[in-house]
Design a protein around this motif. Sequence first.
Motif, PDB file in Angstrom:
ATOM      1  N   GLN A 149       1.179  -1.443   0.197  1.00 45.48           N
ATOM      2  CA  GLN A 149      -0.039   0.420  -0.094  1.00 45.48           C
ATOM      3  C   GLN A 149       1.345   1.268  -0.182  1.00 45.48           C
ATOM      4  O   GLN A 149       0.933   2.273  -0.736  1.00 45.48           O
ATOM      5  N   ASP A 150       2.227   1.256   1.121  1.00 47.45           N
ATOM      6  CA  ASP A 150       2.986   2.221   1.083  1.00 47.45           C
ATOM      7  C   ASP A 150       3.036   2.509  -0.641  1.00 47.45           C
ATOM      8  O   ASP A 150       3.578   3.473  -1.019  1.00 47.45           O
ATOM      9  N   ARG A 151       4.050   1.325  -1.052  1.00 44.26           N
ATOM     10  CA  ARG A 151       4.833   1.523  -2.165  1.00 44.26           C
ATOM     11  C   ARG A 151       3.955   2.396  -3.410  1.00 44.26           C
ATOM     12  O   ARG A 151       4.093   2.760  -3.966  1.00 44.26           O
ATOM     13  N   ALA A 152       2.582   1.356  -3.514  1.00 47.30           N
ATOM     14  CA  ALA A 152       1.469   2.709  -4.195  1.00 47.30           C
ATOM     15  C   ALA A 152       1.153   3.538  -4.824  1.00 47.30           C
ATOM     16  O   ALA A 152       1.318   3.937  -5.432  1.00 47.30           O
ATOM     17  N   LEU A 153       1.529   4.207  -3.038  1.00 42.44           N
ATOM     18  CA  LEU A 153       0.280   5.056  -2.638  1.00 42.44           C
ATOM     19  C   LEU A 153       2.172   6.458  -3.316  1.00 42.44           C
ATOM     20  O   LEU A 153       1.603   7.424  -3.581  1.00 42.44           O
ATOM     21  N   ARG A 154       2.994   6.128  -2.898  1.00 45.71           N
ATOM     22  CA  ARG A 154       4.079   7.018  -2.759  1.00 45.71           C
ATOM     23  C   ARG A 154       3.970   7.143  -4.645  1.00 45.71           C
ATOM     24  O   ARG A 154       4.338   7.775  -5.822  1.00 45.71           O
ATOM     25  N   GLN A 155       3.566   5.715  -5.147  1.00 46.43           N
ATOM     26  CA  GLN A 155       3.950   6.072  -6.975  1.00 46.43           C
ATOM     27  C   GLN A 155       2.630   6.166  -7.687  1.00 46.43           C
ATOM     28  O   GLN A 155       2.108   6.114  -8.921  1.00 46.43           O
ATOM     29  N   ARG A 156       1.324   7.048  -6.739  1.00 45.44           N
ATOM     30  CA  ARG A 156       0.186   7.307  -6.889  1.00 45.44           C
ATOM     31  C   ARG A 156      -0.313   6.556  -8.239  1.00 45.44           C
ATOM     32  O   ARG A 156      -1.158   6.994  -9.790  1.00 45.44           O
ATOM     33  N   HIS A 157      -0.651   4.836  -7.168  1.00 49.84           N
ATOM     34  CA  HIS A 157      -1.608   4.350  -7.774  1.00 49.84           C
ATOM     35  C   HIS A 157      -2.599   3.938  -6.743  1.00 49.84           C
ATOM     36  O   HIS A 157      -1.990   3.217  -6.043  1.00 49.84           O
ATOM     37  N   PHE A 158      -3.711   4.176  -7.162  1.00 50.67           N
ATOM     38  CA  PHE A 158      -5.050   4.639  -5.858  1.00 50.67           C
ATOM     39  C   PHE A 158      -5.907   3.564  -6.819  1.00 50.67           C
ATOM     40  O   PHE A 158      -6.708   3.033  -6.116  1.00 50.67           O
ATOM     41  N   GLY A 159      -6.097   3.073  -7.472  1.00 53.86           N
ATOM     42  CA  GLY A 159      -7.045   1.754  -8.138  1.00 53.86           C
ATOM     43  C   GLY A 159      -7.018   0.337  -7.534  1.00 53.86           C
ATOM     44  O   GLY A 159      -5.758  -0.192  -6.853  1.00 53.86           O
ATOM     45  N   GLY A 160      -7.770   0.174  -8.203  1.00 54.59           N
ATOM     46  CA  GLY A 160      -7.408  -1.822  -7.879  1.00 54.59           C
ATOM     47  C   GLY A 160      -7.813  -2.007  -6.380  1.00 54.59           C
ATOM     48  O   GLY A 160      -8.830  -2.265  -5.965  1.00 54.59           O
ATOM     49  N   ALA A 161      -6.555  -3.414  -6.126  1.00 56.00           N
ATOM     50  CA  ALA A 161      -6.343  -3.953  -4.744  1.00 56.00           C
ATOM     51  C   ALA A 161      -6.589  -3.049  -3.237  1.00 56.00           C
ATOM     52  O   ALA A 161      -7.140  -2.714  -2.019  1.00 56.00           O
ATOM     53  N   LEU A 162      -6.026  -1.751  -4.008  1.00 56.20           N
ATOM     54  CA  LEU A 162      -6.019  -0.563  -2.619  1.00 56.20           C
ATOM     55  C   LEU A 162      -7.520  -0.195  -2.640  1.00 56.20           C
ATOM     56  O   LEU A 162      -7.843   0.123  -1.054  1.00 56.20           O
ATOM     57  N   ARG A 163      -8.749  -0.521  -3.190  1.00 55.97           N
ATOM     58  CA  ARG A 163     -10.160  -0.084  -2.671  1.00 55.97           C
ATOM     59  C   ARG A 163     -10.186  -1.047  -1.682  1.00 55.97           C
ATOM     60  O   ARG A 163     -11.578  -0.174  -0.801  1.00 55.97           O
ATOM     61  N   LEU A 164      -9.818  -1.857  -1.776  1.00 57.29           N
ATOM     62  CA  LEU A 164     -10.471  -3.067  -0.189  1.00 57.29           C
ATOM     63  C   LEU A 164      -9.514  -2.203   1.009  1.00 57.29           C
ATOM     64  O   LEU A 164      -9.915  -3.541   1.854  1.00 57.29           O
ATOM     65  N   LEU A 165      -8.041  -2.098   0.824  1.00 56.01           N
ATOM     66  CA  LEU A 165      -7.635  -1.710   2.571  1.00 56.01           C
ATOM     67  C   LEU A 165      -7.664  -0.392   3.237  1.00 56.01           C
ATOM     68  O   LEU A 165      -8.880   0.725   1.855  1.00 56.01           O
ATOM     69  N   MET A 171      -4.256   0.512   8.371  1.00 51.00           N
ATOM     70  CA  MET A 171      -3.660  -0.983   8.523  1.00 51.00           C
ATOM     71  C   MET A 171      -1.851  -1.072   9.359  1.00 51.00           C
ATOM     72  O   MET A 171      -2.203  -1.813  10.051  1.00 51.00           O
ATOM     73  N   GLU A 172      -1.444   0.690   9.864  1.00 53.11           N
ATOM     74  CA  GLU A 172      -0.306   0.347  10.643  1.00 53.11           C
ATOM     75  C   GLU A 172      -1.241   0.823  11.970  1.00 53.11           C
ATOM     76  O   GLU A 172       0.229  -0.257  12.407  1.00 53.11           O
ATOM     77  N   THR A 173      -1.972   0.889  12.317  1.00 51.32           N
ATOM     78  CA  THR A 173      -1.747   0.941  13.839  1.00 51.32           C
ATOM     79  C   THR A 173      -2.771  -0.734  13.743  1.00 51.32           C
ATOM     80  O   THR A 173      -2.687  -1.587  14.572  1.00 51.32           O
ATOM     81  N   LEU A 174      -3.923  -1.412  12.888  1.00 51.98           N
ATOM     82  CA  LEU A 174      -3.350  -2.836  13.086  1.00 51.98           C
ATOM     83  C   LEU A 174      -3.064  -3.467  13.463  1.00 51.98           C
ATOM     84  O   LEU A 174      -2.598  -4.285  13.667  1.00 51.98           O
ATOM     85  N   LEU A 175      -1.830  -3.286  12.466  1.00 53.31           N
ATOM     86  CA  LEU A 175      -0.402  -4.038  12.209  1.00 53.31           C
ATOM     87  C   LEU A 175      -0.012  -4.668  13.177  1.00 53.31           C
ATOM     88  O   LEU A 175       0.496  -5.498  14.296  1.00 53.31           O
ATOM     89  N   PHE A 176      -0.028  -3.164  14.291  1.00 55.72           N
ATOM     90  CA  PHE A 176       1.393  -2.985  15.554  1.00 55.72           C
ATOM     91  C   PHE A 176       0.504  -3.625  16.547  1.00 55.72           C
ATOM     92  O   PHE A 176       0.475  -4.163  17.418  1.00 55.72           O
ATOM     93  N   ARG A 177      -1.412  -3.730  16.524  1.00 58.98           N
ATOM     94  CA  ARG A 177      -1.657  -4.484  17.464  1.00 58.98           C
ATOM     95  C   ARG A 177      -1.477  -5.835  17.620  1.00 58.98           C
ATOM     96  O   ARG A 177      -1.701  -6.427  18.686  1.00 58.98           O
ATOM     97  N   SER A 178      -1.455  -6.584  15.933  1.00 60.76           N
ATOM     98  CA  SER A 178      -1.426  -7.331  14.888  1.00 60.76           C
ATOM     99  C   SER A 178       0.105  -8.074  16.225  1.00 60.76           C
ATOM    100  O   SER A 178       0.310  -9.736  16.903  1.00 60.76           O
ATOM    101  N   LEU A 179       0.499  -7.564  16.168  1.00 59.13           N
ATOM    102  CA  LEU A 179       2.136  -7.946  16.707  1.00 59.13           C
ATOM    103  C   LEU A 179       2.110  -7.785  17.783  1.00 59.13           C
ATOM    104  O   LEU A 179       2.975  -9.087  18.585  1.00 59.13           O
ATOM    105  N   GLY A 180       1.482  -6.628  18.741  1.00 58.32           N
ATOM    106  CA  GLY A 180       1.633  -7.154  20.087  1.00 58.32           C
ATOM    107  C   GLY A 180       0.735  -8.027  20.273  1.00 58.32           C
ATOM    108  O   GLY A 180       1.005  -8.509  21.614  1.00 58.32           O
ATOM    109  N   ALA A 181      -0.007  -8.711  20.057  1.00 65.95           N
ATOM    110  CA  ALA A 181      -0.856  -9.695  20.648  1.00 65.95           C
ATOM    111  C   ALA A 181      -0.230 -11.018  20.491  1.00 65.95           C
ATOM    112  O   ALA A 181      -0.137 -11.636  21.067  1.00 65.95           O
ATOM    113  N   GLY A 182       0.321 -10.969  19.021  1.00 65.89           N
ATOM    114  CA  GLY A 182       1.152 -12.410  18.889  1.00 65.89           C
ATOM    115  C   GLY A 182       2.389 -12.280  20.142  1.00 65.89           C
ATOM    116  O   GLY A 182       2.774 -13.187  20.183  1.00 65.89           O
TER     117      GLY A 182
END
Length: 265
Positions: A149-165, A171-182
């Motif tokens: 997602q970060d790479r696509a946004l830097r390259q200004r690609h806003f369509g496709g699968a990004l719309r599902l995210l 996403m960052e908050t969810l990632l680190f919450r998952s890492l904390g739980a793990g």
Amino acid sequence: MPALVLSLLAVTLYALASHQLAGHAQGPNPPPRRWLGLAVPALLMHAGVHLLAWRLLGGPDLHFFAALSLVGLGMAALTTALGPAQRIEALGIIVFPLASLVLLAYAFLGGSPARQDLGWPLQLHALLALLAYATLAVATLLALMLWFQDRALRQRHFGGALRLLPPLTQMETLLFRSLGAGFVLLSLTLLTGVLFVDDLFAQGLGHKTVLSILSWVVLAVLLFGRWRWGWRGPRAAKLTLTAMALLLLAFFGSKFVYELVLHRA
């Protein structure tokens, strides 16, 4: 035979749920929640396969393919539970086929394992380990999605699968919450290992213990770096992948060598 039928039905429903999610990848709106009506029965059937084995053996089956399937079940359950609330339904496009694959491997390659006489302390230790692996595996996928997602946004690609995210910050908050739980689950796994396993550094357990501790250290460094210096992006993804690779080597790498190569329980 009932277990095989349940496995095939679960795989079919997983495939339909994944297909439905993938079909909305190009759409402007989040996918409708009809996929939940497929994923939830698939989860129940997947769990039913292991409950049948549990009943047959008089305890949990924790051999190589069974453990893989249980981790896949945990990943699918987390995806189903978190997907609608956190807008990470896109995980299902990857997780559901993966859960299907490991379930089929268990159904056709698992064989008829001998009974494992594990008391409740070791069963608790194993359950915590599998929950930790499932949670950190989901975190690993989230890290990869965040990097994409970060790479696509830097390259200004806003369509496709990004719309599902969800948005990048979510996403960052969810990632680190998952890492904390793990991290908490992995800490409990190591703690119960110290309390309940006779000798964590005995022959056959030493390398597993060392690799697990190294994974714990990597996660601790990542979470501290996030708290102290705000680590994110590629650095977080690389450290997450490193921690997960160490865990895979520790548990499944060891089980693969002992059970499938050396044919030892």
